[in-house]
Design an enzyme around this catalytic site. Sequence first.
Site, PDB file in Angstrom:
ATOM      1  N   ARG A 207     -15.895   4.730   1.306  1.00 44.25           N
ATOM      2  CA  ARG A 207     -15.941   5.592   0.823  1.00 44.25           C
ATOM      3  C   ARG A 207     -15.998   6.897   0.896  1.00 44.25           C
ATOM      4  O   ARG A 207     -15.732   8.527   0.591  1.00 44.25           O
ATOM      5  CB  ARG A 207     -16.684   6.007  -0.563  1.00 44.25           C
ATOM      6  N   PHE A 224      -4.439   1.089  -6.519  1.00 46.04           N
ATOM      7  CA  PHE A 224      -5.675  -0.282  -6.866  1.00 46.04           C
ATOM      8  C   PHE A 224      -7.075   0.601  -7.550  1.00 46.04           C
ATOM      9  O   PHE A 224      -8.045  -0.273  -6.598  1.00 46.04           O
ATOM     10  CB  PHE A 224      -5.527  -1.350  -5.561  1.00 46.04           C
ATOM     11  N   ASP A 246      -3.636   2.195 -11.303  1.00 44.98           N
ATOM     12  CA  ASP A 246      -4.267   0.267 -11.749  1.00 44.98           C
ATOM     13  C   ASP A 246      -3.278  -0.430 -12.789  1.00 44.98           C
ATOM     14  O   ASP A 246      -2.652   0.456 -13.758  1.00 44.98           O
ATOM     15  CB  ASP A 246      -5.782   0.577 -11.693  1.00 44.98           C
ATOM     16  N   ASP A 296      -6.152   0.125  -1.283  1.00 47.27           N
ATOM     17  CA  ASP A 296      -7.438  -1.431  -1.872  1.00 47.27           C
ATOM     18  C   ASP A 296      -6.932  -2.431  -2.508  1.00 47.27           C
ATOM     19  O   ASP A 296      -7.439  -2.185  -3.451  1.00 47.27           O
ATOM     20  CB  ASP A 296      -9.117  -0.370  -2.147  1.00 47.27           C
ATOM     21  N   CYS A 336      -9.054  -7.601   2.233  1.00 46.18           N
ATOM     22  CA  CYS A 336     -10.297  -7.683   1.817  1.00 46.18           C
ATOM     23  C   CYS A 336     -10.094  -9.454   1.686  1.00 46.18           C
ATOM     24  O   CYS A 336     -11.313 -10.095   1.556  1.00 46.18           O
ATOM     25  CB  CYS A 336     -10.841  -7.255   0.513  1.00 46.18           C
TER      26      CYS A 336
END
Length: 392
Positions: A207, A224, A246, A296, A336
Amino acid sequence: MNDLILKPGRERSLLRRHPWVFSGAFCPVKEEIAPGSTVRVVDAKGNVLGMGAYSPASRLSVRMWSFKEQEIGKEFFAEQLRKAYALRKNVFGTLPDAYRLVCAESDGIPGLTVDIYGKYAVCQFSCAGTEFHKEVITELLLDYAEGIYERSDVDSRVREGLEPVTGQLAGTEVPDEISFTENGIRYIAYPKTGHKTGFYLDQRLNRKAVMEHAAGMKEVLNCFCYTGGFGLAAAKGGAEHVLNVDCSGPALELAKRNAQENGFPETQFEVLEADVFQFLRRCRDSRKTFDMIILDPPKFAETEAQAMKAARGYKDINLLAMKLLNPGGKLFTFSCSGAMTDDLFRKVVDSAAADAGIDFRITHWLSQGPDHPVSSAYPEGYYLKGLAGIVL
Ligand code: SAH
């Protein structure tokens, strides 16, 4: 104390201090051993290799607490927590408002995650061993937080034969919302209802990187976006307009609220409920372009077997995003999924650039923050990888 005896040759990973032992490594267990209780792990020659927590329901039947013979109780957990806390003090100097205090195996407490939000701690007890010692661990955590809340609603508990549980564990009542500051931005964590323990603490440094690169950016697209983490960072960094996409309406409501709390007007911070895959295609078809795009996504792969399928998902969004970037535009792209290796992720991004027909220069290799350390003995603790680059 029960002993579990390893088959000959199965001690190798333990000698490297890897904390997992699968059921196939042990000679048949004859006696009934209580789930989560401490066992002594012994090699075929009778040498004691350490102490672990037994989980009869799981294929991963022992998670090691220690690689020597010792008592596993209050003193042991107090010492592990002290070490985890000292590491955060060391890497941060001044501790941030919100950080991960305990990162499970990577901090020598397999199955325990503890996130600190101001005065409160939110924890996950994800395996039989930590469940067994929950009371002692909770009591010790009161040295680090005033109120302790449990978010043990994680899938891994099912494999351990445990029910999901959530609720107040100790101390003062943990509120539904906890506001905290990171890099000068006010965020709200939702410890009881949010993803994980309420916020994506692992993206802290990323960030910051987005914030530092957003100055003067006219159009930023945050895909996202969840509750707006990266979008708020871009707005704070000076982006003129940030579009946050999103598929979750409730997450977008929270993103809007976060923007209001920080004084970003709707003209600067906009939200859109859409499927990112479809939205990126719509932008391509209507020739909409951006100066910065953040990708992300949620975990596309849980296991290595799913990694190739996941790679196609990553390729799809990265290729589309690259086509939408103006010359000089920046892409921040993340995975991730632990099952996606650095190498595979890099290949996906490289081949997306090739297919997009652009000259893409990778400028930053990004990862999980220092409060999500990776033990050299436990490479599985490394999961978050990101690449940032510029379209020439
Ligand atoms: N970037 C966020 C965390 C992302 S979590 C942060 O820094 O806080 C993943 C998010 O992706 C979730 O909010 C989920 O609602 C959203 N999501 C999952 N699949 C999606 C899809 N196909 N289209 C749009 N959003 C999606």
